[in-house]
Design a protein around this motif. Structure first.
Motif, PDB file in Angstrom:
ATOM      1  N   TYR B  57       0.697  -1.593  -0.399  1.00 51.27           N
ATOM      2  CA  TYR B  57       0.008  -0.209   0.197  1.00 51.27           C
ATOM      3  C   TYR B  57       0.610   0.944  -0.004  1.00 51.27           C
ATOM      4  O   TYR B  57       0.316   2.151  -0.853  1.00 51.27           O
ATOM      5  N   LEU B 172      -9.202  -6.961  -6.909  1.00 53.90           N
ATOM      6  CA  LEU B 172      -9.127  -7.452  -5.348  1.00 53.90           C
ATOM      7  C   LEU B 172      -9.201  -9.193  -5.241  1.00 53.90           C
ATOM      8  O   LEU B 172      -9.054 -10.204  -4.990  1.00 53.90           O
ATOM      9  N   TYR B 213      -4.963  -1.505  -3.545  1.00 55.81           N
ATOM     10  CA  TYR B 213      -5.589  -0.299  -2.258  1.00 55.81           C
ATOM     11  C   TYR B 213      -5.358   0.743  -2.580  1.00 55.81           C
ATOM     12  O   TYR B 213      -5.997   1.696  -2.907  1.00 55.81           O
ATOM     13  N   SER B 216      -6.870   2.054  -5.980  1.00 56.44           N
ATOM     14  CA  SER B 216      -7.968   2.551  -6.186  1.00 56.44           C
ATOM     15  C   SER B 216      -7.923   3.921  -5.499  1.00 56.44           C
ATOM     16  O   SER B 216      -9.074   4.852  -6.012  1.00 56.44           O
ATOM     17  N   GLN B 237     -11.660   2.712   2.583  1.00 55.72           N
ATOM     18  CA  GLN B 237     -10.812   1.589   1.678  1.00 55.72           C
ATOM     19  C   GLN B 237     -10.513   0.574   3.157  1.00 55.72           C
ATOM     20  O   GLN B 237     -10.618  -0.205   3.670  1.00 55.72           O
ATOM     21  N   HIS B 240     -12.254  -2.202   3.185  1.00 51.99           N
ATOM     22  CA  HIS B 240     -11.257  -3.395   2.232  1.00 51.99           C
ATOM     23  C   HIS B 240     -10.553  -3.865   3.074  1.00 51.99           C
ATOM     24  O   HIS B 240     -10.013  -5.372   3.183  1.00 51.99           O
ATOM     25  N   MET B 241      -9.963  -3.317   3.477  1.00 52.92           N
ATOM     26  CA  MET B 241      -8.281  -3.283   4.323  1.00 52.92           C
ATOM     27  C   MET B 241      -8.324  -4.561   5.366  1.00 52.92           C
ATOM     28  O   MET B 241      -7.929  -5.138   5.352  1.00 52.92           O
TER      29      MET B 241
END
Lengths: 85, 270
Positions: B57, B172, B213, B216, B237, B240-241
């Protein structure tokens, strides 16, 4: 991430907690050192037949932090010196 | 440095702090519950996954603003940063291997070969636990990092092209589907621990997930200096993380519970 979102004060408090942030700052050094510290204290505990594993691990992790912190400070000072030159 | 910037960095460091705490506790094998099970056995694998995701990331976020122009200089700079401590810890771990190093015959040759592989930071590529966990066992992660750093310019350059707009979600999904299928297919294979947990190409998927990520985040054109815009992007996010970390953690637990791994003579060193 949650701390940065500004939506959760609990998450902010947890992720920006000084102790956790401090551990994060020395995480690389701590990562490399902690396993060796655990192995050396395991050797001592077995050698002298000492009880109480929690105390052994507390000593190992404490020693790891004590070794990781000065190394991190030293590497930061080296980096800033390089950037200056 | 203003408060917003400091807080942003603190939040990332806080995540790192949690990850290292999980890893260190998982190595405290003597801390057991009433039934004799290790208290923190599986959290270390999730901590390692979190480290890798976060690295991917941050690598994409940083190098979008400051593109990597010289790949060799970039790799050398990273090595210069972490090799000194790596080498010192390797030296400190030598007393644990003195029997094999000072022995005779095959054991001695294996010991010296392991030492050489460790010095070159390529032990992760050998699918034998006695090799990739040799000397300072956790240093397999540094060996992996060398590979991930080497792949970073590719990831920063290609991730943007591959995962534009709505393709991020599909990207993803593809990464996690690939990891899940790989876990299922390899669950009974020899060297299963290496195939699912250590192998650098497999771990590259985690690193790439972290990069996606960040892509995005970048696709949304959110400025790092704008607190409000940044907050909205990161809030988006957040789920998602954590869900991905949990997913990878689940996969790790799945194979960590396998008899072949559990009966290993070498202690678990994630």
């Amino acid at each position: 991430m949650a701390a940065e979102s500004g939506k959760s004060s609990l998450a902010r408090a947890v992720f920006t907690n000084h102790v956790i942030v401090f551990l994060g700052n020395i995480s690389f050094e701590l990562f490399l050192i902690h396993q060796l510290a655990i192995r050396y204290t395991e050797y001592l505990w077995q050698r002298f037949h000492l009880p109480c594993p929690p105390l052994q691990y507390a000593l190992a992790l404490g020693a790891s932090v004590a070794a990781a912190w000065p190394w991190q400070k030293w590497s930061v000072s080296i980096k800033s010196r390089r950037q200056e030159t | 440095m203003n408060n917003t910037r400091t807080e942003k960095i603190d939040a990332f460091q806080g995540l790192r702090g949690f990850a290292i705490l999980m890893i260190a506790l998982s190595h405290c094998g003597g801390l057991t519950d009433e039934s004799g099970g290790k208290l923190f056995e599986y959290v270390g694998a999730a901590g390692v996954s979190l480290f890798i995701l976060l690295s991917g990331y941050l690598a994409v976020l940083r190098h979008t603003r400051r593109p990597i122009t010289d790949k060799k200089a970039y790799l050398f700079g990273k090595l210069r940063k972490f090799y000194p401590l790596y080498f010192v810890t390797l030296l400190i771990s030598l007393p644990f291997a003195w029997r094999s190093l000072l022995g005779v015959g095959t054991a001695a040759w294996k010991g010296w070969a392991n030492l050489l592989l460790n010095m070159l930071q390529v032990q992760t590529w050998v699918p034998k636990q006695s090799v990739y966990f040799s000397f300072n066992a956790v240093s397999w992660y540094l060996s992996l990092t060398v590979f991930l750093v080497w792949m970073t310019p590719w990831m920063v350059r290609r991730a943007a092209d591959l995962f534009r707009g709505r393709r991020v979600g599909w990207g993803l999904f593809a990464i996690f589907a690939a990891e899940f299928i790989w876990c299922v297919l390899m669950s009974g294979a020899p060297a299963v621990h290496w195939l699912l947990y250590i192998a650098p190409p497999v771990r590259l998927l985690d690193y790439l997930a972290g990069g996606v990520y960040a892509t995005s985040f970048r696709n949304r054109r959110i400025s790092l200096s704008g607190r409000g815009r940044m907050a909205s992007g990161l809030h988006w996010q957040r789920w998602h993380m954590w869900s991905s970390t949990d997913l990878i953690g689940r996969a790790c637990r799945r194979y960590a519970a396998m008899p072949a791994y559990g009966s290993s003579p070498t202690p678990c060193c994630s």
